[in-house]
Design an enzyme around this catalytic site. Structure first.
Site, PDB file in Angstrom:
ATOM      1  CB  CYS A   1      -2.846   9.405   0.639  1.00  0.00           C
ATOM      2  SG  CYS A   1      -4.529   9.200   1.223  1.00  0.00           S
TER       3      CYS A   1
ATOM      4  CE  LYS B   1      -2.866   3.227   0.810  1.00  0.00           C
ATOM      5  NZ  LYS B   1      -4.193   3.637   0.532  1.00  0.00           N
TER       6      LYS B   1
HETATM    7  N1  SAJ Z   1      -1.179  15.011  -8.415  1.00  0.00           N
HETATM    8  C1  SAJ Z   1      -0.363  15.669  -9.318  1.00  0.00           C
HETATM    9  N2  SAJ Z   1      -0.116  15.081 -10.518  1.00  0.00           N
HETATM   10  C2  SAJ Z   1      -0.647  13.858 -10.865  1.00  0.00           C
HETATM   11  C3  SAJ Z   1      -1.472  13.194  -9.935  1.00  0.00           C
HETATM   12  C4  SAJ Z   1      -1.709  13.790  -8.721  1.00  0.00           C
HETATM   13  O1  SAJ Z   1       0.145  16.770  -9.038  1.00  0.00           O
HETATM   14  O2  SAJ Z   1      -0.381  13.395 -11.965  1.00  0.00           O
HETATM   15  C5  SAJ Z   1      -1.477  15.626  -7.099  1.00  0.00           C
HETATM   16  C6  SAJ Z   1      -2.951  15.980  -6.924  1.00  0.00           C
HETATM   17  O3  SAJ Z   1      -3.258  17.208  -7.529  1.00  0.00           O
HETATM   18  C7  SAJ Z   1      -3.063  16.020  -5.408  1.00  0.00           C
HETATM   19  C8  SAJ Z   1      -2.115  14.919  -4.968  1.00  0.00           C
HETATM   20  O4  SAJ Z   1      -1.247  14.664  -6.069  1.00  0.00           O
HETATM   21  O5  SAJ Z   1      -2.612  17.246  -4.872  1.00  0.00           O
HETATM   22  C9  SAJ Z   1      -2.805  13.621  -4.567  1.00  0.00           C
HETATM   23  O6  SAJ Z   1      -3.886  13.324  -5.440  1.00  0.00           O
HETATM   24  P1  SAJ Z   1      -4.157  11.875  -6.058  1.00  0.00           P
HETATM   25  O7  SAJ Z   1      -5.362  11.960  -6.891  1.00  0.00           O
HETATM   26  O8  SAJ Z   1      -2.914  11.379  -6.702  1.00  0.00           O
HETATM   27  O9  SAJ Z   1      -4.344  10.930  -4.798  1.00  0.00           O
HETATM   28  P2  SAJ Z   1      -5.252  10.917  -3.459  1.00  0.00           P
HETATM   29  O10 SAJ Z   1      -4.380  11.380  -2.325  1.00  0.00           O
HETATM   30  O11 SAJ Z   1      -6.541  11.594  -3.646  1.00  0.00           O
HETATM   31  O12 SAJ Z   1      -5.503   9.330  -3.341  1.00  0.00           O
HETATM   32  C10 SAJ Z   1      -4.380   8.443  -3.326  1.00  0.00           C
HETATM   33  C11 SAJ Z   1      -4.674   7.298  -4.342  1.00  0.00           C
HETATM   34  N3  SAJ Z   1      -3.478   6.486  -4.519  1.00  0.00           N
HETATM   35  C12 SAJ Z   1      -3.046   6.108  -5.756  1.00  0.00           C
HETATM   36  O13 SAJ Z   1      -3.577   6.453  -6.772  1.00  0.00           O
HETATM   37  C13 SAJ Z   1      -1.832   5.209  -5.796  1.00  0.00           C
HETATM   38  C14 SAJ Z   1      -5.853   6.468  -3.832  1.00  0.00           C
HETATM   39  O14 SAJ Z   1      -6.060   5.350  -4.693  1.00  0.00           O
HETATM   40  C15 SAJ Z   1      -5.557   5.968  -2.413  1.00  0.00           C
HETATM   41  O15 SAJ Z   1      -6.641   5.202  -1.902  1.00  0.00           O
HETATM   42  C16 SAJ Z   1      -5.387   7.180  -1.536  1.00  0.00           C
HETATM   43  O16 SAJ Z   1      -4.241   7.919  -2.009  1.00  0.00           O
HETATM   44  C17 SAJ Z   1      -5.167   6.736  -0.094  1.00  0.00           C
HETATM   45  O17 SAJ Z   1      -6.100   6.877   0.714  1.00  0.00           O
HETATM   46  O18 SAJ Z   1      -4.102   6.184   0.203  1.00  0.00           O
END
Ligand code: SAJ
Length: 427
Positions: free
Chosen positions: A259, A205
């Site tokens: 996360c 995870k």
């Molecule tokens: N972000 C970027 N560029 C990207 C992707 C994301 O800058 O290409 C940024 C987003 O804008 C945001 C941050 O990263 O600020 C996190 O957003 P996210 O959509 O990547 O993730 P979370 O935190 O909403 O959810 C993540 C997810 N993990 C993965 O995709 C591996 C989700 O599936 C998990 O369940 C969650 O963490 C968790 O609870 O652990």
């Protein structure tokens, strides 16, 4: 009927409780917060999530989901509590997991199954949680079952993902694994992979969120380098991703949420080998400061300017502001000042205003769109809300004093905004 007690009614526990209740089981939701339990009983959710309100309401009316003030006995106990980071220490605080373990221990019976969903440092299920539960004198893997099944759902799409994501779970023995699998098999259509080593699953995870964080850090670094070559980073990344073995993520103003900015550090709980992972965290944490530098560069100076930050949720189409890059940028630029304070402190700026159509948190001082941009020298888009694609460049131009828009999420139609007279700078 099988009873499931869900411990922790936040972003993960509440939707999980509702989905399990909807699958036909009797679910009791417990949270240590009196205020939260009271609001839930009154039908008020503390966060916005598509479809959740209706599902909670329906399962409650059907009597399948109840919110309880005392922890009842249950065939299954699902622990969905937060694991924050100890401030300044980059270590996980597993205090809520231990506290939930004590609550379970108080009602634990022979034959019950306990499943931990919270994201934790490797070794927590078979370490701290197991010890807490075994204080009852009952042994995990003998008198009761114990397993770890980390949540993997994406805020904004929680219900769909709880029902359909593939899951990975591990019990401390074969029976624990089988019992946990029986529960998840009832409400998920996804494939369920099983192991009998919870520590591996805890590690996996963390590896998933670390992969995403490191990948975003790479995208952010590529974006900064691309700018130095006059290359558009989004176009370059899209073209690079045409290769079948390349999947670079998207750059932005930083990485927020509860996360990605935290979980990679948990890998360092019992290991001092973190290197690239730490650098990636630093690269992502430094992005708000980079955006602030971009503003200074484009405006010449930030002194006595007004900057409108558009988007203070941590990502698009959610209202959650935890570790929001938009708010980090606001802090980077300086505390919000009213124009009369500017005179008092000698005109040092900038004045920062915030706009976000999703954020209702009263602790965050969001203005209307018009008030946020009126007289602004620059607007910075820091979240990719769908609504931002509908912003009217001509109207925005009329209200703003300056003509700079920094679009860190590449959500605006660059041509339309340029035609309206804006200098559009992307990250
Ligand atoms: N972000 C970027 N560029 C990207 C992707 C994301 O800058 O290409 C940024 C987003 O804008 C945001 C941050 O990263 O600020 C996190 O957003 P996210 O959509 O990547 O993730 P979370 O935190 O909403 O959810 C993540 C997810 N993990 C993965 O995709 C591996 C989700 O599936 C998990 O369940 C969650 O963490 C968790 O609870 O652990």
């Amino acid at each position: 009927m099988t009873r499931v007690v869900v411990h922790g009614l936040g972003y993960i526990g509440l939707p999980t409780a509702a989905v399990i209740a909807d699958s036909g089981l009797d679910v009791a939701g417990y949270d240590t917060s009196d205020g939260l339990r009271k609001r839930l009983r009154e039908g008020t959710l503390s966060f916005e999530e598509p479809g959740l309100d209706a599902l909670v309401d329906r399962t409650r009316r059907e009597g399948a989901l109840t919110f309880v003030s005392d922890v009842p006995t249950g065939d299954y106990h699902l622990v969905c509590v937060p694991t924050p980071m100890v401030p300044e220490e980059n270590r996980a605080d597993v205090g809520y997991v231990e506290a939930a373990g004590r609550n379970v221990a108080a009602v634990l019976r022979e034959g019950d199954t306990v499943v931990l969903e919270s994201t934790v440092p490797p070794g927590t299920t078979t370490g701290a949680l197991r010890e807490t539960l075994e204080s009852t004198g009952l042994r995990a893997g003998e008198e009761f079952s114990l397993a770890h099944c980390p949540e993997t759902v994406l805020p904004g799409n929680l219900l769909e993902e709880i029902r359909s994501n593939d899951r990975l779970l591990a019990g401390v023995d074969e029976r624990s694994t089988r019992k946990a699998r029986e529960l998840y098999g009832r409400f998920t259509d996804g494939d369920i992979a099983t192991r009998t080593d919870p520590t591996t699953v805890e590690f996996v995870k963390l590896a998933q969120n670390t992969y995403r964080d490191v990948n975003v850090a790479l995208a952010n670094e590529l974006a900064k380098v691309a700018h130095d070559y006059g290359v558009d980073s989004r176009e370059a990344i899209a073209l690079a991703n045409r290769h079948p073995r390349v999947e670079v993520h998207q750059p932005g103003p930083g990485v927020g949420g509860h996360c990605l900015p935290i979980d990679p550090w948990f890998l360092g709980q019992e290991s001092d080998r973190l290197d690239l992972i730490e650098r990636a965290r630093e690269v992502n944490d430094a992005m708000p400061s980079y955006v602030s530098d971009v503003l200074g560069e484009e405006l010449g100076s930030l002194e006595s300017t007004k900057i409108a930050i558009l988007g203070v949720a941590y990502k698009g189409n959610v209202e959650d502001t935890r570790r929001s890059p938009g708010l980090e940028l606001a802090m980077e630029l300086g505390p919000r000042r009213r124009s009369d304070d500017l005179l008092a402190d000698g005109g040092r700026g900038p004045e920062v205003t915030l706009y976000d159509p999703h954020v209702t948190d009263i602790g965050v001082n969001v203005a209307s769109y018009e008030d946020a941009i009126r007289g602004a020298d620059a607007a910075v888009v820091t979240t990719d809300h769908d609504e931002f694609t509908e912003l009217d460049p001509a109207e925005t131009k009329r209200l703003m004093a300056g003509d700079l828009v920094v679009d860190t999420k590449a959500v605006l139609d660059r041509e339309a905004w340029s035609t309206a007279g804006f200098a559009v700078r992307r990250i």
